[in-house]
Write a protein that holds these residues in place. Structure first.
Motif, PDB file in Angstrom:
ATOM      1  N   ASN A 105      86.785   2.967 -13.188  1.00 10.56           N
ATOM      2  CA  ASN A 105      87.685   2.084 -13.936  1.00 10.56           C
ATOM      3  C   ASN A 105      86.866   0.916 -14.506  1.00 10.56           C
ATOM      4  O   ASN A 105      86.165   0.209 -13.765  1.00 10.56           O
ATOM      5  CB  ASN A 105      88.801   1.561 -13.022  1.00 10.56           C
ATOM      6  CG  ASN A 105      89.667   0.511 -13.703  1.00 10.56           C
ATOM      7  OD1 ASN A 105      89.316  -0.665 -13.752  1.00 10.56           O
ATOM      8  ND2 ASN A 105      90.791   0.938 -14.232  1.00 10.56           N
ATOM      9  N   HIS A 106      86.972   0.727 -15.797  1.00 14.34           N
ATOM     10  CA  HIS A 106      86.182  -0.262 -16.518  1.00 14.34           C
ATOM     11  C   HIS A 106      86.391  -1.701 -15.995  1.00 14.34           C
ATOM     12  O   HIS A 106      85.431  -2.447 -15.792  1.00 14.34           O
ATOM     13  CB  HIS A 106      86.559  -0.167 -18.003  1.00 14.34           C
ATOM     14  CG  HIS A 106      85.931  -1.177 -18.883  1.00 14.34           C
ATOM     15  ND1 HIS A 106      84.737  -0.950 -19.540  1.00 14.34           N
ATOM     16  CD2 HIS A 106      86.312  -2.429 -19.231  1.00 14.34           C
ATOM     17  CE1 HIS A 106      84.434  -2.021 -20.247  1.00 14.34           C
ATOM     18  NE2 HIS A 106      85.368  -2.931 -20.074  1.00 14.34           N
ATOM     19  N   CYS A 107      87.651  -2.071 -15.764  1.00 10.83           N
ATOM     20  CA  CYS A 107      87.950  -3.456 -15.353  1.00 10.83           C
ATOM     21  C   CYS A 107      87.412  -3.754 -13.952  1.00 10.83           C
ATOM     22  O   CYS A 107      86.866  -4.834 -13.695  1.00 10.83           O
ATOM     23  CB  CYS A 107      89.453  -3.714 -15.386  1.00 10.83           C
ATOM     24  SG  CYS A 107      90.214  -3.329 -16.969  1.00 10.83           S
ATOM     25  N   ALA A 109      84.921  -2.286 -12.610  1.00  8.90           N
ATOM     26  CA  ALA A 109      83.452  -2.332 -12.709  1.00  8.90           C
ATOM     27  C   ALA A 109      82.992  -3.740 -13.075  1.00  8.90           C
ATOM     28  O   ALA A 109      81.981  -4.225 -12.553  1.00  8.90           O
ATOM     29  CB  ALA A 109      82.961  -1.324 -13.737  1.00  8.90           C
ATOM     30  N   HIS A 110      83.753  -4.425 -13.955  1.00  6.20           N
ATOM     31  CA  HIS A 110      83.421  -5.817 -14.300  1.00  6.20           C
ATOM     32  C   HIS A 110      83.440  -6.685 -13.047  1.00  6.20           C
ATOM     33  O   HIS A 110      82.656  -7.608 -12.909  1.00  6.20           O
ATOM     34  CB  HIS A 110      84.450  -6.389 -15.286  1.00  6.20           C
ATOM     35  CG  HIS A 110      84.123  -6.166 -16.729  1.00  6.20           C
ATOM     36  ND1 HIS A 110      83.053  -6.764 -17.358  1.00  6.20           N
ATOM     37  CD2 HIS A 110      84.731  -5.414 -17.681  1.00  6.20           C
ATOM     38  CE1 HIS A 110      83.027  -6.393 -18.637  1.00  6.20           C
ATOM     39  NE2 HIS A 110      84.029  -5.573 -18.856  1.00  6.20           N
ATOM     40  N   LEU A 111      84.370  -6.397 -12.150  1.00  2.00           N
ATOM     41  CA  LEU A 111      84.466  -7.200 -10.925  1.00  2.00           C
ATOM     42  C   LEU A 111      83.356  -6.831  -9.943  1.00  2.00           C
ATOM     43  O   LEU A 111      82.670  -7.697  -9.411  1.00  2.00           O
ATOM     44  CB  LEU A 111      85.837  -7.012 -10.272  1.00  2.00           C
ATOM     45  CG  LEU A 111      86.154  -7.999  -9.151  1.00  2.00           C
ATOM     46  CD1 LEU A 111      87.623  -8.353  -9.137  1.00  2.00           C
ATOM     47  CD2 LEU A 111      85.767  -7.459  -7.787  1.00  2.00           C
ATOM     48  N   LEU A 125      88.136 -13.670 -13.348  1.00  2.00           N
ATOM     49  CA  LEU A 125      88.749 -14.012 -14.626  1.00  2.00           C
ATOM     50  C   LEU A 125      88.034 -13.173 -15.669  1.00  2.00           C
ATOM     51  O   LEU A 125      86.855 -13.385 -15.965  1.00  2.00           O
ATOM     52  CB  LEU A 125      88.591 -15.516 -14.920  1.00  2.00           C
ATOM     53  CG  LEU A 125      88.963 -15.960 -16.349  1.00  2.00           C
ATOM     54  CD1 LEU A 125      90.382 -15.548 -16.736  1.00  2.00           C
ATOM     55  CD2 LEU A 125      88.793 -17.461 -16.506  1.00  2.00           C
ATOM     56  N   TYR A 126      88.743 -12.163 -16.161  1.00  2.00           N
ATOM     57  CA  TYR A 126      88.150 -11.186 -17.075  1.00  2.00           C
ATOM     58  C   TYR A 126      88.712 -11.423 -18.475  1.00  2.00           C
ATOM     59  O   TYR A 126      89.887 -11.185 -18.729  1.00  2.00           O
ATOM     60  CB  TYR A 126      88.498  -9.787 -16.557  1.00  2.00           C
ATOM     61  CG  TYR A 126      88.139  -8.627 -17.460  1.00  2.00           C
ATOM     62  CD1 TYR A 126      87.070  -8.694 -18.351  1.00  2.00           C
ATOM     63  CD2 TYR A 126      88.847  -7.439 -17.401  1.00  2.00           C
ATOM     64  CE1 TYR A 126      86.747  -7.623 -19.158  1.00  2.00           C
ATOM     65  CE2 TYR A 126      88.531  -6.347 -18.202  1.00  2.00           C
ATOM     66  CZ  TYR A 126      87.475  -6.458 -19.081  1.00  2.00           C
ATOM     67  OH  TYR A 126      87.158  -5.387 -19.883  1.00  2.00           O
ATOM     68  N   ALA A 127      87.876 -11.946 -19.357  1.00  2.00           N
ATOM     69  CA  ALA A 127      88.333 -12.283 -20.711  1.00  2.00           C
ATOM     70  C   ALA A 127      87.397 -11.680 -21.747  1.00  2.00           C
ATOM     71  O   ALA A 127      86.240 -12.084 -21.863  1.00  2.00           O
ATOM     72  CB  ALA A 127      88.382 -13.805 -20.878  1.00  2.00           C
ATOM     73  N   SER A 128      87.915 -10.665 -22.442  1.00  2.00           N
ATOM     74  CA  SER A 128      87.103 -10.022 -23.479  1.00  2.00           C
ATOM     75  C   SER A 128      87.966  -9.840 -24.708  1.00  2.00           C
ATOM     76  O   SER A 128      89.043 -10.420 -24.832  1.00  2.00           O
ATOM     77  CB  SER A 128      86.596  -8.685 -22.973  1.00  2.00           C
ATOM     78  OG  SER A 128      87.693  -7.816 -22.792  1.00  2.00           O
ATOM     79  N   GLY A 129      87.480  -9.007 -25.650  1.00  2.00           N
ATOM     80  CA  GLY A 129      88.241  -8.784 -26.872  1.00  2.00           C
ATOM     81  C   GLY A 129      89.498  -7.969 -26.615  1.00  2.00           C
ATOM     82  O   GLY A 129      90.546  -8.210 -27.202  1.00  2.00           O
ATOM     83  N   VAL A 287      79.244  -8.811 -20.793  1.00  2.00           N
ATOM     84  CA  VAL A 287      79.798  -7.995 -21.877  1.00  2.00           C
ATOM     85  C   VAL A 287      79.871  -6.542 -21.399  1.00  2.00           C
ATOM     86  O   VAL A 287      79.395  -6.212 -20.316  1.00  2.00           O
ATOM     87  CB  VAL A 287      78.941  -8.103 -23.164  1.00  2.00           C
ATOM     88  CG1 VAL A 287      78.926  -9.527 -23.678  1.00  2.00           C
ATOM     89  CG2 VAL A 287      77.523  -7.616 -22.907  1.00  2.00           C
ATOM     90  N   ASP A 288      80.476  -5.672 -22.198  1.00  2.00           N
ATOM     91  CA  ASP A 288      80.569  -4.267 -21.808  1.00  2.00           C
ATOM     92  C   ASP A 288      79.166  -3.674 -21.660  1.00  2.00           C
ATOM     93  O   ASP A 288      78.305  -3.901 -22.503  1.00  2.00           O
ATOM     94  CB  ASP A 288      81.360  -3.491 -22.858  1.00  2.00           C
ATOM     95  CG  ASP A 288      82.844  -3.791 -22.760  1.00  2.00           C
ATOM     96  OD1 ASP A 288      83.235  -4.471 -21.796  1.00  2.00           O
ATOM     97  OD2 ASP A 288      83.597  -3.334 -23.639  1.00  2.00           O
ATOM     98  N   ASN A 289      78.952  -2.945 -20.570  1.00  2.00           N
ATOM     99  CA  ASN A 289      77.611  -2.412 -20.306  1.00  2.00           C
ATOM    100  C   ASN A 289      77.666  -1.199 -19.378  1.00  2.00           C
ATOM    101  O   ASN A 289      78.611  -1.032 -18.605  1.00  2.00           O
ATOM    102  CB  ASN A 289      76.743  -3.519 -19.674  1.00  2.00           C
ATOM    103  CG  ASN A 289      77.234  -3.937 -18.303  1.00  2.00           C
ATOM    104  OD1 ASN A 289      76.831  -3.373 -17.279  1.00  2.00           O
ATOM    105  ND2 ASN A 289      78.149  -4.899 -18.233  1.00  2.00           N
TER     106      ASN A 289
HETATM  107 FE   FE2 Z   1      84.937  -4.913 -20.764  1.00  2.00          FE
END
Ligand code: FE2
Ligand code: ATP
Length: 328
Positions: A105-107, A109-111, A125-129, A287-289
């Motif tokens: 899951n992308h979100c 993964a950010h965490l 706090l996840y803030a992207s486009g 950023v997305d990676n």
């Molecule tokens: Fe993202």
């Protein structure tokens, strides 16, 4: 050695993770000067670039294909045509190397990549486009404690920037103008501040900004500054409330907008005031990676979460709280 593929939106990225260490994080993004992201154009970009990014990642990490033991891929949320490119590439590689795939899951993964900064049990706090959410682990799941009810923060910044003729991506351009205004002691222009419980809404703010710009009565610098101060404050308020409710003391940032130095500064002040700690991953992990997909993929793989090539599929609308977190 786990390879991670990211392709939820405009970025195609590949990362390699081994025993919690990131050995490579290579990516390329599709951008436009005018208009939003056209999924089919992004798809073309991903198709063109995927082999090159893959080879570059192997070279960077100095590893051979056969050392890879699993292929992790972003299964959602995201744009279906873009996600499909990642899925197909994951299947291709898994088939060739005879190894399993790991759906990530992308979100989340950010965490999880935030662990590299040393945090243990954060509120993200996840803030992207394409995403604006406050996420944290609680009672066996990653839960969304607040989110935007309409447009996303990055989208707000990009849309206003395009409207004002600043080009794309708008976030950094607005940030520059806002910084200049702040140095010159800008006038704060009052804008709609919309927090509903734990959620936020930005579309009224966008309409109001456009009207103010059109009226010709305000400087673009002052509006940029006020836009940042207002929208960021809304997210600081809800993040703080999440920290308080959950009794947690770590705030982690994620997403492209988190590169913004004023947002980071406001988070820092809030954390200091409540004796919490702020964690900011390096920009390449904000950023997305692909690295974050490889990183979480490895954690899941180690806990035995892997699927066969046939089972692998995309989940464009996957919600953070739908994910079975059996690796924790
Ligand atoms: Fe993202
Ligand atoms: P996701 O798929 O996670 O939603 P995304 O496709 O929007 O992500 P990201 O790279 O995470 O991609 O974020 C891009 C957003 O970040 C854009 O809206 C851009 O304007 C914004 N951004 C980048 N740098 C800054 C900055 N310094 N200040 C404000 N916004 C920024």
């Amino acid at each position: 050695m786990i390879l991670g593929i990211e392709s939820t939106a405009h970025t195609f990225g590949i990362g390699l993770a081994d025993k919690g260490k990131i050995l490579a994080n290579v990516k390329d993004s599709y951008t436009t000067e005018k208009g939003g992201i056209i999924p089919l154009e992004a798809t073309k970009h991903h198709l063109q670039i995927k082999e090159k990014i893959y080879q570059e990642a192997l070279e960077k990490a100095n590893v051979k294909e056969k050392e890879i033991t699993g292929i992790a891929f972003s299964q959602g949320p995201g744009l279906s045509p873009c996600l499909l490119i990642g899925l197909r590439f994951a299947k291709e590689l898994a088939e060739k190397l005879k190894i399993p795939v790991i759906p990530v899951n992308h979100c989340i993964a950010h965490l999880e990549i935030g662990r590299l900064t040393g945090c243990k049990n954060p509120v993200l706090l996840y803030a992207s486009g394409a995403n604006t959410q406050i996420i944290s682990y609680s009672s066996g799941k990653y839960r969304i404690f607040g989110e935007t009810l309409d447009i996303r923060l990055g989208n707000l910044l990009d849309t206003f920037a395009r409207y004002a003729g600043l080009g794309f991506p708008g976030g950094p351009r607005i940030a520059k103008l806002a910084e200049k205004a702040r140095k010159e002691k800008a006038e704060y222009v009052e804008l709609p501040y919309s927090v509903k419980g734990m959620d936020v809404a930005f579309s009224g703010l966008l309409t109001n900004l456009k009207q103010k710009l059109e009226s010709g009565k305000y400087k673009l610098e002052d509006l940029s500054y006020s836009l940042q101060e207002t929208s960021f404050a809304m997210l600081i308020e809800t993040s703080e409330r999440a920290l308080a409710h959950l009794n947690k003391s770590e705030l982690l940032l994620g997403g492209g907008v988190a590169c913004n130095s004023r947002l980071q500064e406001m988070c820092k002040i809030m954390c200091q005031e409540r004796e919490a700690k702020l964690f900011v991953p390096e920009p390449g992990f904000l950023v997305d990676n692909g690295a974050m997909i490889a990183f979480l993929g490895e954690i899941m793989f180690t806990k035995g979460i892997k699927i066969s090539i046939k089972e692998a599929d995309i989940k464009p609308r996957q919600r953070t709280d739908d994910v079975d977190v059996s690796w924790k």
